[in-house]
Structures are given as structure tokens and as C-alpha cells.
Scaffold this active site. Structure first.
Site, PDB file in Angstrom:
ATOM      1  CE1 TYR A 130      -4.164  -2.900   5.605  1.00  0.00           C
ATOM      2  CE2 TYR A 130      -3.685  -0.584   5.230  1.00  0.00           C
ATOM      3  CZ  TYR A 130      -3.920  -1.845   4.744  1.00  0.00           C
ATOM      4  OH  TYR A 130      -3.891  -2.073   3.389  1.00  0.00           O
ATOM      5  CB  SER A 179      -0.855  -0.027   1.267  1.00  0.00           C
ATOM      6  OG  SER A 179      -1.486   1.216   1.462  1.00  0.00           O
ATOM      7  CE  LYS A 218      -1.625  -4.467   3.341  1.00  0.00           C
ATOM      8  NZ  LYS A 218      -1.873  -5.821   2.848  1.00  0.00           N
TER       9      LYS A 218
HETATM   10  P1  NAD Z   1     -11.009  -7.136   1.218  1.00  0.00           P
HETATM   11  O1  NAD Z   1     -11.261  -7.119   2.686  1.00  0.00           O
HETATM   12  O2  NAD Z   1     -12.152  -6.966   0.307  1.00  0.00           O
HETATM   13  O3  NAD Z   1     -10.246  -8.487   0.818  1.00  0.00           O
HETATM   14  C1  NAD Z   1      -9.409  -9.183   1.718  1.00  0.00           C
HETATM   15  C2  NAD Z   1      -9.881 -10.623   1.746  1.00  0.00           C
HETATM   16  O4  NAD Z   1      -9.054 -11.371   2.630  1.00  0.00           O
HETATM   17  C3  NAD Z   1     -11.323 -10.750   2.259  1.00  0.00           C
HETATM   18  O5  NAD Z   1     -12.067 -11.522   1.337  1.00  0.00           O
HETATM   19  C4  NAD Z   1     -11.185 -11.457   3.594  1.00  0.00           C
HETATM   20  O6  NAD Z   1     -12.276 -12.291   3.871  1.00  0.00           O
HETATM   21  C5  NAD Z   1      -9.887 -12.233   3.388  1.00  0.00           C
HETATM   22  N1  NAD Z   1      -9.157 -12.547   4.620  1.00  0.00           N
HETATM   23  C6  NAD Z   1      -8.812 -11.719   5.640  1.00  0.00           C
HETATM   24  N2  NAD Z   1      -8.133 -12.393   6.568  1.00  0.00           N
HETATM   25  C7  NAD Z   1      -8.025 -13.668   6.142  1.00  0.00           C
HETATM   26  C8  NAD Z   1      -7.438 -14.833   6.678  1.00  0.00           C
HETATM   27  N3  NAD Z   1      -6.833 -14.840   7.872  1.00  0.00           N
HETATM   28  N4  NAD Z   1      -7.504 -15.987   5.970  1.00  0.00           N
HETATM   29  C9  NAD Z   1      -8.144 -16.026   4.767  1.00  0.00           C
HETATM   30  N5  NAD Z   1      -8.735 -14.953   4.215  1.00  0.00           N
HETATM   31  C10 NAD Z   1      -8.655 -13.779   4.898  1.00  0.00           C
HETATM   32  O7  NAD Z   1      -9.889  -6.045   0.905  1.00  0.00           O
HETATM   33  P2  NAD Z   1      -9.355  -5.492  -0.476  1.00  0.00           P
HETATM   34  O8  NAD Z   1      -9.709  -4.071  -0.550  1.00  0.00           O
HETATM   35  O9  NAD Z   1      -9.716  -6.395  -1.580  1.00  0.00           O
HETATM   36  O10 NAD Z   1      -7.797  -5.565  -0.217  1.00  0.00           O
HETATM   37  C11 NAD Z   1      -7.010  -6.662  -0.621  1.00  0.00           C
HETATM   38  C12 NAD Z   1      -5.577  -6.453  -0.153  1.00  0.00           C
HETATM   39  O11 NAD Z   1      -5.093  -5.232  -0.695  1.00  0.00           O
HETATM   40  C13 NAD Z   1      -5.453  -6.323   1.359  1.00  0.00           C
HETATM   41  O12 NAD Z   1      -4.258  -6.954   1.758  1.00  0.00           O
HETATM   42  C14 NAD Z   1      -5.365  -4.836   1.574  1.00  0.00           C
HETATM   43  O13 NAD Z   1      -4.665  -4.522   2.745  1.00  0.00           O
HETATM   44  C15 NAD Z   1      -4.592  -4.407   0.337  1.00  0.00           C
HETATM   45  N6  NAD Z   1      -4.825  -3.011  -0.007  1.00  0.00           N
HETATM   46  C16 NAD Z   1      -6.110  -2.542  -0.134  1.00  0.00           C
HETATM   47  C17 NAD Z   1      -6.320  -1.210  -0.441  1.00  0.00           C
HETATM   48  C18 NAD Z   1      -7.720  -0.652  -0.531  1.00  0.00           C
HETATM   49  O14 NAD Z   1      -7.881   0.547  -0.402  1.00  0.00           O
HETATM   50  N7  NAD Z   1      -8.748  -1.466  -0.753  1.00  0.00           N
HETATM   51  C19 NAD Z   1      -5.231  -0.356  -0.634  1.00  0.00           C
HETATM   52  C20 NAD Z   1      -3.945  -0.864  -0.512  1.00  0.00           C
HETATM   53  C21 NAD Z   1      -3.754  -2.196  -0.197  1.00  0.00           C
HETATM   54  C1  WQD Z   2      -9.630   9.567   0.781  1.00  0.00           C
HETATM   55  C2  WQD Z   2      -9.828  11.046   1.076  1.00  0.00           C
HETATM   56  C3  WQD Z   2     -10.231  11.561   3.379  1.00  0.00           C
HETATM   57  C4  WQD Z   2     -14.104   9.604   3.721  1.00  0.00           C
HETATM   58  C5  WQD Z   2      -7.005   4.584   2.706  1.00  0.00           C
HETATM   59  C6  WQD Z   2      -5.949   3.962   3.576  1.00  0.00           C
HETATM   60  C7  WQD Z   2      -4.767   3.559   2.736  1.00  0.00           C
HETATM   61  C8  WQD Z   2      -5.204   2.671   1.573  1.00  0.00           C
HETATM   62  C9  WQD Z   2      -6.307   3.287   0.786  1.00  0.00           C
HETATM   63  C10 WQD Z   2      -5.069   0.397   2.295  1.00  0.00           C
HETATM   64  C11 WQD Z   2      -9.118  11.509   2.342  1.00  0.00           C
HETATM   65  C12 WQD Z   2     -11.420  11.902   2.534  1.00  0.00           C
HETATM   66  C13 WQD Z   2     -12.910  10.080   3.227  1.00  0.00           C
HETATM   67  C14 WQD Z   2     -15.126  10.535   4.078  1.00  0.00           C
HETATM   68  C15 WQD Z   2     -13.671  12.321   3.393  1.00  0.00           C
HETATM   69  N1  WQD Z   2      -5.739   1.429   2.054  1.00  0.00           N
HETATM   70  N2  WQD Z   2     -12.688  11.412   3.066  1.00  0.00           N
HETATM   71  N3  WQD Z   2     -14.857  11.858   3.895  1.00  0.00           N
HETATM   72  O1  WQD Z   2      -7.281   7.548   3.632  1.00  0.00           O
HETATM   73  O2  WQD Z   2      -6.439   8.048   1.297  1.00  0.00           O
HETATM   74  O3  WQD Z   2      -6.454   5.742   2.105  1.00  0.00           O
HETATM   75  O4  WQD Z   2      -7.384   3.656   1.670  1.00  0.00           O
HETATM   76  O5  WQD Z   2      -3.890   0.226   2.222  1.00  0.00           O
HETATM   77  O6  WQD Z   2      -3.877   2.895   3.578  1.00  0.00           O
HETATM   78  O7  WQD Z   2      -5.559   4.897   4.560  1.00  0.00           O
HETATM   79  O8  WQD Z   2      -8.590   6.787   1.584  1.00  0.00           O
HETATM   80  O9  WQD Z   2     -10.936   6.769   0.899  1.00  0.00           O
HETATM   81  O10 WQD Z   2     -10.385   6.842   3.369  1.00  0.00           O
HETATM   82  O11 WQD Z   2      -9.941   8.840   1.959  1.00  0.00           O
HETATM   83  O12 WQD Z   2     -13.484  13.523   3.263  1.00  0.00           O
HETATM   84  O13 WQD Z   2     -16.204  10.169   4.546  1.00  0.00           O
HETATM   85  O14 WQD Z   2     -11.208  11.279   1.290  1.00  0.00           O
HETATM   86  O15 WQD Z   2     -10.025  12.523   4.379  1.00  0.00           O
HETATM   87  O16 WQD Z   2      -8.652  12.795   2.110  1.00  0.00           O
HETATM   88  P1  WQD Z   2      -7.150   7.158   2.238  1.00  0.00           P
HETATM   89  P2  WQD Z   2     -10.043   7.237   1.983  1.00  0.00           P
END
Ligand code: NAD
Ligand code: WQD
Length: 342
Positions: free
Chosen positions: A149, A124, A153
Site C-alpha cells: 500500500y 500519505s 503512494k
Molecule cells: P476509503 O476507502 O473510505 O475511500 C476510498 C474510496 O475509493 C472508496 O469509496 C472506494 O470505494 C473507492 N475506490 C477504491 N478503488 C476504486 C476504483 N478502482 N474505482 C473507483 N473507486 C474506487 O478511504 P479514505 O480513508 O477515504 O482514503 C481516501 C484516500 O486517502 C485513499 O487514497 C487513501 O489511500 C488515502 N489516505 C488515507 C488515509 C487514512 O488513514 N484514511 C491516510 C493517508 C492517505
Molecule cells: C495508530 C497507532 C498503532 C490499532 C495508518 C497507515 C498509514 C495511514 C494512516 C494511509 C499505532 C496503534 C492501532 C489498535 C493500537 N494510512 N494501535 N491498537 O498505523 O499510524 O497509520 O493509517 O495512508 O499509512 O499505516 O494508524 O490508526 O493503525 O495506528 O495500539 O487496535 O495506534 O500501533 O501506534 P497508523 P493506526
């Protein structure tokens, strides 16, 4: 080639499964369905017309992982499984470190035992902390995370890198995602957050559909063009193709490689709201609220390295991201909860 997708029923995982199947990979998914629904995988099969193998299992369960590697000849693992709610992680650090770190250690132990040493990891942009430079290149130093969290990562990147240092046969691709939004254009799969969304786009779509009264915008006094925070939003289908590009790279025995997956373009919160209104014709009432703790003013990528080395770049623009998020929300007002009625 057979790919094990951990967390493959989740938001990004399910979209990636589509892209893998469309590119003729054999797909094996392990997911404990803690934050997802098996219906997402049924929809993946419907969209692609192809089958995948599903294990309802937990990466904390070593026996389950051993069984999966025994029953399948896995060439590479794409590792999505993890807990991801930033705010929740502050109150539940043990749960986050246990699930994300212990689970990943179990996974690499099972991989080692099976002789599978190819790993693509969902990292991330959060590892950059308050970024030292904008746009953020992969050379930008990792920063201080503001929550457990993010630290998971940060630490997992180090752990996987150390695996390669100890045994250069390991190939590890760390993909640092920026802000994934959007949904498959079919509207059959998308993001299905539990309860009130923490992230911007699902909050917007729930306001647009009338489930929530208005959007609170966290802060309008940042040092950005309109005072609201700037992020690099990327369509989840673009992220999915990024994983297929990474798979091609890993076949070249790439060692440890790090790629930003973003568009290279920053949009403010107000830009996103205005683009959503223009793309959908639906109004989104909002008001300004105090800043949210832990938010950095600006975070957007340089996407040059992925383009240069993976031949990958994002294809969708912000309007298409808004359109597809809205399409998914409209067709599935209660996410996968209502899925059977479709
Ligand atoms: P998500 O929660 O939709 O998907 C994660 C999946 O992992 C879920 O289906 C959950 O049931 C499964 N899971 C969690 N713990 C588990 C375990 N112990 N064993 C088996 N399955 C398990 O999330 P996502 O948005 O699809 O994110 C996927 C990956 O990408 C995550 O690692 C997340 O941290 C990373 N990521 C997400 C974002 C984002 O904003 N969505 C941004 C950066 C990184
Ligand atoms: C985006 C912008 C908020 C909600 C997060 C995680 C990051 C990564 C991606 C996993 C920000 C603003 C949001 C609301 C708002 N995930 N906002 N009102 O914080 O950039 O990133 O998701 O790895 O680690 O931190 O994403 O969608 O929460 O926010 O004004 O109700 O929208 O302040 O500026 P963020 P977000």
C-alpha cells in the site's frame, strides 16, 4: 469550476465533497463503492442542501473515465480512489498495485485526452517510512515503505511528478495526510470500516459502544514519553478544508507541490484513549499487546509549509476529534448499513 472527485463516496472523499459544495464548486464523483456506500453521498446532499453528479464506476474501466470526461468539463481532479488497508496489501500486492497504480495510470490517460492537467492526490505520511526527522517537513527524504500500500503512494507520487517533468502544463499537488480521524459534526457521515477495524480510532469507538471487548495497545516499550507510539491525528473536516486550499493553489499553476496535512502535534496511543474518555465520559478498557510489525515509534508533521503557502491550518483539537468520532459511532452503530433507519 468543476471538480472530479475519484473515491468521493469514501471517508475522506465524502467530507471533502461537503467542503467543495459549500465553496460553490460543481462536484462530479466517480466511485465503484467497493469500500463505501452511496448513502454517504445522499447524506452529503442532505448536509449541504446541494446536488452533485455521481457515476458508479471504476477507475480501472477506461471507457467509464472517457465517458465522464466527455460528459463534464472537468477543471481539476481530486484523486482519492484506492485501496488503503495496510495489512491486507501485504497479502494482496497484485490487487493493490493493479487498483492503485493501473487505476491512476488510466485516470491520467483520460485527463490527458481531455486536456485536464490539474491533479490533487491523496498521498500519505507513510511515504516517509521511518522518518529521518521529527517533526517531519516536506523536505524530509522519502523512506522505505513497509508494505505494498505504502509503495503505491510512493510510486504514484513519482509518476505524477514525472508527468509534470515531461509536460510542465501539469499541476500536481501531493497531499501527505497524517492520521485522519473524526467525523462531520452532524454525525451523518463518518468512517465505516469493514469487519474488525485496523486503525486506532474506529477500534476505540467500537470498544466504547460494546461491539469489541477491549482495545489492544500495540507496544508500550517504545522510546516515547509513555512507551506507546506517537501519531499526528487530524480531524477529517480539517483535511477536507485542506483540499479546498489546495484547489486555490493549483489555479496559480503551481507545478508540483507537496504539503503535509497534519496538525503538527503528536499524541501517543494512551493520550488518545485518555482524551477519548475525557471527551465522551465513556470508558475504554485496554491491555498492552506486543508491538505491531511495521509501526514506527513516532510520526508527526511540521504543518508550517501548508500554513505558509496554502493559508491552511487544522482547527480541531484532539477532544473534538474524539467527540465527533463517538457521535458518528453512536448515531450509526452499524455504519451506513443501518443508515436508512435514521
Ligand atoms: P476509503 O476507502 O473510505 O475511500 C476510498 C474510496 O475509493 C472508496 O469509496 C472506494 O470505494 C473507492 N475506490 C477504491 N478503488 C476504486 C476504483 N478502482 N474505482 C473507483 N473507486 C474506487 O478511504 P479514505 O480513508 O477515504 O482514503 C481516501 C484516500 O486517502 C485513499 O487514497 C487513501 O489511500 C488515502 N489516505 C488515507 C488515509 C487514512 O488513514 N484514511 C491516510 C493517508 C492517505
Ligand atoms: C495508530 C497507532 C498503532 C490499532 C495508518 C497507515 C498509514 C495511514 C494512516 C494511509 C499505532 C496503534 C492501532 C489498535 C493500537 N494510512 N494501535 N491498537 O498505523 O499510524 O497509520 O493509517 O495512508 O499509512 O499505516 O494508524 O490508526 O493503525 O495506528 O495500539 O487496535 O495506534 O500501533 O501506534 P497508523 P493506526
Amino acid at each position: 469550476m468543476t471538480i472530479l472527485v475519484t473515491g468521493g463516496a469514501g471517508y475522506i472523499g465524502s467530507h471533502t465533497c461537503i467542503e467543495l459544495l459549500n465553496n460553490d464548486y460543481n462536484v462530479v464523483v466517480v466511485d465503484n463503492l467497493y469500500n463505501s456506500s452511496k448513502k454517504a453521498l445522499d447524506r452529503v446532499k442532505e448536509i449541504t442542501g446541494k446536488d452533485l453528479k455521481f457515476y458508479k464506476g471504476d477507475i480501472l474501466d477506461k471507457d467509464c473515465l472517457e465517458k465522464i470526461f466527455k460528459e463534464n468539463d472537468i477543471d481539476c481532479v481530486i484523486h482519492f480512489a484506492g485501496l488503503k488497508a495496510v495489512g491486507e496489501s501485504v497479502g494482496k500486492p497484485w490487487e493493490y498495485y493493479n487498483n492503485n497504480i493501473t487505476g491512476s495510470l488510466n485516470l491520467i490517460e483520460a485527463m490527458k485526452n481531455a486536456g485536464c492537467k490539474n491533479l490533487i492526490f491523496s498521498s500519505s505520511a507513510t511515504v516517509y517510512g521511518d522518518p529521518a526527522q521529527i517533526p517531519i517537513t516536506e523536505e524530509c527524504p522519502k523512506g522505505k515503505c513497509t508494505n505494498p500500500y505504502g509503495w503505491t503512494k510512493w510510486m504514484l507520487e513519482q509518476i505524477f511528478t514525472d508527468m509534470h517533468t515531461a509536460d510542465p502544463d501539469w499541476n500536481v499537488i501531493l497531499l501527505r495526510y497524517f492520521n485522519p480521524i473524526g467525523a462531520h459534526p452532524s454525525g451523518l457521515i463518518g468512517e465505516d470500516p469493514n469487519g474488525i477495524p485496523n486503525n486506532l480510532m474506529p477500534y476505540i469507538t467500537q470498544v466504547a459502544i460494546g461491539k469489541l471487548p477491549e482495545l489492544g495497545i500495540f507496544g508500550n516499550d517504545y522510546d516515547t514519553p509513555d512507551g506507546t507510539c506517537v501519531r499526528d491525528y487530524i480531524h477529517v473536516c480539517d483535511l477536507a478544508t485542506g483540499h479546498v486550499a489546495a484547489l486555490k493553489k493549483i489555479k496559480e499553476n503551481c507545478g508540483v507541490s507537496i504539503y503535509n496535512l497534519g496538525t503538527g502535534v503528536g499524541y501517543s496511543v494512551l493520550d488518545v484513549v485518555n482524551n477519548f474518555i475525557e471527551a465522551t465520559g465513556v470508558n475504554v478498557p485496554y491491555s498492552f499487546k506486543p508491538r505491531r510489525e511495521g509501526d514506527v515509534p513516532q510520526c508527526y508533521s511540521s504543518a508550517d509549509k501548508a500554513k505558509r503557502e496554502l493559508g491552511w491550518e487544522a482547527k480541531y483539537g484532539i477532544k473534538e476529534m474524539c467527540r465527533d468520532s463517538w457521535n458518528w459511532q453512536q448515531k450509526n452503530p452499524d455504519g451506513f448499513g443501518e443508515a436508512e433507519s435514521l
